[in-house]
Design a protein around this motif. Sequence first.
Motif, PDB file in Angstrom:
ATOM      1  N   ALA A 138      23.447  21.072  96.763  1.00  0.00           N
ATOM      2  CA  ALA A 138      24.313  21.610  95.706  1.00  0.00           C
ATOM      3  C   ALA A 138      23.486  22.048  94.502  1.00  0.00           C
ATOM      4  CB  ALA A 138      25.346  20.560  95.290  1.00  0.00           C
ATOM      5  N   SER A 180      23.378  25.705  92.765  1.00  0.00           N
ATOM      6  CA  SER A 180      23.656  25.853  91.335  1.00  0.00           C
ATOM      7  C   SER A 180      22.551  26.658  90.667  1.00  0.00           C
ATOM      8  CB  SER A 180      23.780  24.473  90.676  1.00  0.00           C
ATOM      9  OG  SER A 180      24.905  23.783  91.169  1.00  0.00           O
ATOM     10  N   ASP A 220      28.341  30.058  94.592  1.00  0.00           N
ATOM     11  CA  ASP A 220      29.014  29.109  93.698  1.00  0.00           C
ATOM     12  C   ASP A 220      29.914  28.157  94.481  1.00  0.00           C
ATOM     13  OD1 ASP A 220      29.527  28.170  91.068  1.00  0.00           O
ATOM     14  OD2 ASP A 220      31.424  29.239  91.038  1.00  0.00           O
ATOM     15  N   ALA A 236      27.873  25.424  96.136  1.00  0.00           N
ATOM     16  CA  ALA A 236      27.490  24.405  95.152  1.00  0.00           C
ATOM     17  C   ALA A 236      28.642  23.427  94.940  1.00  0.00           C
ATOM     18  CB  ALA A 236      27.104  25.077  93.835  1.00  0.00           C
ATOM     19  N   ALA A 244      27.448  25.645  86.746  1.00  0.00           N
ATOM     20  CA  ALA A 244      26.098  25.378  87.265  1.00  0.00           C
ATOM     21  C   ALA A 244      25.309  24.499  86.304  1.00  0.00           C
ATOM     22  CB  ALA A 244      25.361  26.697  87.512  1.00  0.00           C
ATOM     23  N   TYR A 265      26.626  20.977  86.392  1.00  0.00           N
ATOM     24  CA  TYR A 265      26.204  20.270  87.603  1.00  0.00           C
ATOM     25  C   TYR A 265      24.737  19.846  87.501  1.00  0.00           C
ATOM     26  CZ  TYR A 265      24.832  18.957  92.201  1.00  0.00           C
ATOM     27  OH  TYR A 265      24.327  18.221  93.242  1.00  0.00           O
TER      28      TYR A 265
END
Length: 276
Positions: A150, A154, A179, A182, A246, A249
């Motif tokens: 992930a 990102s 996206d 992710a 992103a 994350y």
Amino acid sequence: MDKQTAIYVTLNWIAVFLYVVATTANVAGIIFSKRTLEQRSYWPAAAALVVHGAAIGHWWRIVGHGPYMAPSEVLSSDAWVTMAAFMVFIRIYPRIRPASILVFPATFLMLALANMYNPGIRSLPTTFGSVWLIFHIAFYKIALATLVIAFAFSVFVLLKQRQCQAEWLNKLPDTNTVDLYAYRFAGFGFIFWAIAMLAGSIWAYRSWGRYWGWDPVETWSLLTWLLFGVYLHLRHFFRWDGQRAAWFYIACFLISLVSIFITSHMGSSIHAEYFK
């Protein structure tokens, strides 16, 4: 260094060499659009996985417990599970193959760092003798593997939204698909992390007579899980996507690394007793 330890260390360094070869071929293949080179990078990666697995099995037989005591054992097994899980996931989701550009280096760096530690034999405390410990550790390692994937996607989101893109980024799926990957693999990590915590609480009750004690490892693990929950909540209910999702994350991922690799060595943590 005795003979058995020397064999273990040698196998690990052979695996590191093969991972480096695989990483070099993979990164070069992706960046310079050499599809054949990228595809062939999986051969040394698979060979490294076999050698690496043999090293873990050899050490397991010597010490009499799984790879979850010394820092060298933990890092080595984290690296193996990350690569093994990625190999499984690309069979199910072939479009995630570009994540190898981060998964491969992460794997060999973890193993190389593991080799820097003294692989001395650590005795297994009686409290470790539970199947719940196996679940506890295994699911954290699987969670780490999914979170690394992930993280890669990102980063891809951020790179694809730059005005000046590298040519190899055009080989990736469109930004929305990147996206989405992710988001989905973060969801995988969230679920595996939750199972790991639940298994750990049961193990803690059997070992120490309590389910939860606000130990630094427990506290940081809960904080990390809640942050990933916030990330998923923002994405699902508030339609967060693109750059802001992103970046959020990536922040969560960095905190997860602290939870996994640093908090267990804090002197105030009961877990630290097992890593001395």
